[in-house]
Design an enzyme around this catalytic site. Structure first.
Site, PDB file in Angstrom:
ATOM      1  N   CYS A 117     -53.223 -69.549 108.397  1.00  0.00           N
ATOM      2  CA  CYS A 117     -54.003 -68.403 108.897  1.00  0.00           C
ATOM      3  C   CYS A 117     -54.038 -67.231 107.916  1.00  0.00           C
ATOM      4  CB  CYS A 117     -53.464 -67.943 110.241  1.00  0.00           C
ATOM      5  SG  CYS A 117     -53.442 -69.249 111.461  1.00  0.00           S
ATOM      6  N   HIS A 258     -55.393 -60.657 111.785  1.00  0.00           N
ATOM      7  CA  HIS A 258     -55.615 -62.056 112.159  1.00  0.00           C
ATOM      8  C   HIS A 258     -55.742 -62.127 113.676  1.00  0.00           C
ATOM      9  CE1 HIS A 258     -55.383 -66.252 112.656  1.00  0.00           C
ATOM     10  NE2 HIS A 258     -54.111 -66.299 112.992  1.00  0.00           N
ATOM     11  N   ASN A 288     -58.162 -68.272 118.142  1.00  0.00           N
ATOM     12  CA  ASN A 288     -57.587 -68.251 116.795  1.00  0.00           C
ATOM     13  C   ASN A 288     -58.314 -69.293 115.928  1.00  0.00           C
ATOM     14  OD1 ASN A 288     -55.972 -68.535 114.525  1.00  0.00           O
ATOM     15  ND2 ASN A 288     -54.041 -68.555 115.642  1.00  0.00           N
TER      16      ASN A 288
HETATM   17  N1  COA Z   1     -51.489 -72.586 131.077  1.00  0.00           N
HETATM   18  C1  COA Z   1     -50.630 -72.350 132.079  1.00  0.00           C
HETATM   19  N2  COA Z   1     -49.310 -72.283 131.925  1.00  0.00           N
HETATM   20  C2  COA Z   1     -48.835 -72.465 130.682  1.00  0.00           C
HETATM   21  C3  COA Z   1     -49.663 -72.709 129.585  1.00  0.00           C
HETATM   22  C4  COA Z   1     -51.045 -72.777 129.809  1.00  0.00           C
HETATM   23  N3  COA Z   1     -51.924 -72.988 128.828  1.00  0.00           N
HETATM   24  N4  COA Z   1     -48.899 -72.832 128.468  1.00  0.00           N
HETATM   25  C5  COA Z   1     -47.624 -72.658 128.855  1.00  0.00           C
HETATM   26  N5  COA Z   1     -47.584 -72.435 130.204  1.00  0.00           N
HETATM   27  C6  COA Z   1     -46.415 -72.192 131.028  1.00  0.00           C
HETATM   28  C7  COA Z   1     -45.157 -72.791 130.446  1.00  0.00           C
HETATM   29  O1  COA Z   1     -45.032 -74.140 130.831  1.00  0.00           O
HETATM   30  C8  COA Z   1     -44.098 -71.940 131.081  1.00  0.00           C
HETATM   31  O2  COA Z   1     -43.905 -72.341 132.402  1.00  0.00           O
HETATM   32  P1  COA Z   1     -42.427 -72.325 133.051  1.00  0.00           P
HETATM   33  O3  COA Z   1     -42.015 -70.872 133.011  1.00  0.00           O
HETATM   34  O4  COA Z   1     -42.667 -72.861 134.408  1.00  0.00           O
HETATM   35  O5  COA Z   1     -41.600 -73.186 132.167  1.00  0.00           O
HETATM   36  C9  COA Z   1     -44.764 -70.554 131.122  1.00  0.00           C
HETATM   37  O6  COA Z   1     -46.167 -70.785 131.034  1.00  0.00           O
HETATM   38  C10 COA Z   1     -44.334 -69.639 130.012  1.00  0.00           C
HETATM   39  O7  COA Z   1     -44.437 -70.383 128.807  1.00  0.00           O
HETATM   40  P2  COA Z   1     -44.015 -69.740 127.450  1.00  0.00           P
HETATM   41  O8  COA Z   1     -44.201 -70.749 126.357  1.00  0.00           O
HETATM   42  O9  COA Z   1     -42.671 -69.095 127.612  1.00  0.00           O
HETATM   43  O10 COA Z   1     -45.133 -68.623 127.320  1.00  0.00           O
HETATM   44  P3  COA Z   1     -45.173 -67.380 126.381  1.00  0.00           P
HETATM   45  O11 COA Z   1     -45.077 -66.150 127.180  1.00  0.00           O
HETATM   46  O12 COA Z   1     -44.282 -67.510 125.189  1.00  0.00           O
HETATM   47  O13 COA Z   1     -46.664 -67.464 125.857  1.00  0.00           O
HETATM   48  C11 COA Z   1     -47.924 -68.156 123.958  1.00  0.00           C
HETATM   49  C12 COA Z   1     -47.075 -68.601 125.134  1.00  0.00           C
HETATM   50  C13 COA Z   1     -48.287 -69.393 123.171  1.00  0.00           C
HETATM   51  C14 COA Z   1     -49.182 -67.488 124.475  1.00  0.00           C
HETATM   52  C15 COA Z   1     -47.132 -67.154 123.076  1.00  0.00           C
HETATM   53  O14 COA Z   1     -45.847 -67.660 122.815  1.00  0.00           O
HETATM   54  C16 COA Z   1     -47.816 -66.876 121.783  1.00  0.00           C
HETATM   55  O15 COA Z   1     -48.905 -66.353 121.757  1.00  0.00           O
HETATM   56  N6  COA Z   1     -47.183 -67.144 120.640  1.00  0.00           N
HETATM   57  C17 COA Z   1     -47.811 -66.933 119.342  1.00  0.00           C
HETATM   58  C18 COA Z   1     -48.743 -68.071 119.066  1.00  0.00           C
HETATM   59  C19 COA Z   1     -49.652 -67.821 117.902  1.00  0.00           C
HETATM   60  O16 COA Z   1     -50.212 -66.772 117.751  1.00  0.00           O
HETATM   61  N7  COA Z   1     -49.841 -68.863 117.087  1.00  0.00           N
HETATM   62  C20 COA Z   1     -50.741 -68.822 115.993  1.00  0.00           C
HETATM   63  C21 COA Z   1     -50.061 -68.437 114.757  1.00  0.00           C
HETATM   64  S1  COA Z   1     -51.180 -68.229 113.430  1.00  0.00           S
END
Ligand code: COA
Length: 332
Positions: A117, A258, A288
């Site tokens: 990215c 980004h 993204n």
């Molecule tokens: N829809 C519904 N529920 C979802 C889900 C989806 N698409 N994806 C995950 N969940 C659930 C998980 O299973 C978890 O459930 P649980 O609490 O029952 O176990 C809950 O949501 C929380 O999951 P978690 O992974 O802790 O969420 P989070 O708050 O960390 O958010 C992201 C997830 C991916 C949005 C976040 O971590 C993020 O944005 N990270 C950066 C990613 C990024 O920018 N990547 C690109 C880099 S260039």
């Protein structure tokens, strides 16, 4: 007297996003997710996916065509093409060579650079350095991605975040000092490579029945770790580039980050003490798009009139690798 250029400027920009729009509700029809979850966690409402037969090179070519038209540069004048992508049409030849043929820029040197990215900011510095040698006049730099080709539809934590698209810019030399691409601050930390990666398809894990069964040919991510690292490295890169140029954040007319996640950008805004209304955002429409994210946003910011002559603009990105970068631009 030296004949080397005093600066490198952006002569034109262009972008292309596929016509195929998928909303969060559309995804919720086949992924265990919801519009509410995706929007509140990321700020994304919809994304574009390439249509059947539309590849990374095709999107990059269309964005390039628009950038050349915007710059008023003929294809015969392009002498350098650098592409940033993690989803090349194929391992080789390079996507830059494929774009060269589709676009008809037969006089150009062509190569791909992979920094995920952050890729567009990496190729910006590479192209600018090559132009500064005095040997290249019109460099086409392209960030283009077909992330839909590596998304795991059985992994709801990643598949809802990404989209396809392409953005391009034409760079060239200028004799005006203190204009154009003022400075770069790139960084990398390979020790954190496994927070975001795709294990299959390279020489370590070539395609086999087992690699496919083990879903190695899909993007893998540890979201929470990526989130924290992203905020940290973008904050650090932004502060360092401002400091090394004797500038403060009040002097920035616009920040183009980004476009990965609105929550990451909001945290960056508060850490840098730059109000959110100075950040250019379009992630709601595209999700993204990795290396295409910054050039699509840059092109739209120019077209929307968010960036004007004389403005100081900060581009800031992070991505797999890890990699990150910040670039300061003074619009001519
Ligand atoms: N829809 C519904 N529920 C979802 C889900 C989806 N698409 N994806 C995950 N969940 C659930 C998980 O299973 C978890 O459930 P649980 O609490 O029952 O176990 C809950 O949501 C929380 O999951 P978690 O992974 O802790 O969420 P989070 O708050 O960390 O958010 C992201 C997830 C991916 C949005 C976040 O971590 C993020 O944005 N990270 C950066 C990613 C990024 O920018 N990547 C690109 C880099 S260039």
């Amino acid at each position: 007297m030296s004949t080397l250029p005093r600066s490198v400027v952006i002569k034109g920009t262009g972008s292309y996003t596929p016509a195929n729009i998928k909303t969060n509700d559309d995804l919720a029809e086949f992924v265990d997710t919801s519009e509410e979850w995706i929007f509140t966690r990321t700020g994304i409402k919809e994304r574009r996916f390439a249509t059947e037969g539309e590849n990374t090179s095709h999107m990059g070519t269309e964005a390039s065509r628009r950038a050349l038209a915007n710059a008023g540069i003929q294809t015969s004048a392009v002498d350098l093409v650098i592409v940033a992508t993690i989803t090349p049409d194929m391992p080789f030849p390079s996507t830059a060579c494929l774009i060269q043929t589709q676009l008809g820029v037969s006089n150009a040197v062509c190569m791909d650079i992979e920094a995920a990215c952050s890729g567009f900011l990496y190729i910006m510095e590479v192209a600018a350095s090559m132009i500064k040698t005095g040997r290249y006049q019109n460099a086409l730099i392209v960030g283009t991605e077909k992330l839909s080709s590596i998304l795991d539809w059985e992994d709801r934590t990643t598949c809802v975040l990404f989209g396809d698209g392409a953005g391009a810019a034409v760079l060239g030399p200028s004799d005006s000092p203190q204009t154009g691409l003022l400075d770069f601050k790139l960084g990398a930390d390979g020790a954190n490579g496994e927070v975001l990666f795709m294990p299959g398809g390279g020489s370590a894990n070539p395609a086999t029945g087992t690699s496919i069964d083990n879903r190695l040919h899909f993007l893998k991510m540890r979201g929470k770790e990526v989130f924290k690292l992203a905020v940290k490295v973008m904050e650090q890169a932004a502060k360092e580039i401002l400091e090394q140029n004797g500038l403060n954040s009040d002097q920035l007319a616009c920040v183009i980050p980004h476009q990965a996640n609105l929550r990451i950008i909001e945290l960056l805004s508060s850490r840098l003490e730059i109000p959110m209304d100075r950040f250019y955002l379009n992630l709601e429409k595209y999700g993204n798009t990795s290396a295409a994210s910054i050039p699509i946003a840059l092109d739209e910011a120019f077209r929307d009139g968010r960036i004007n002559s004389g403005d100081l603009v900060l581009l800031v990105a992070f991505g797999a690798g890890l990699t990150w970068g910040a670039t300061l631009v003074r619009c001519p």
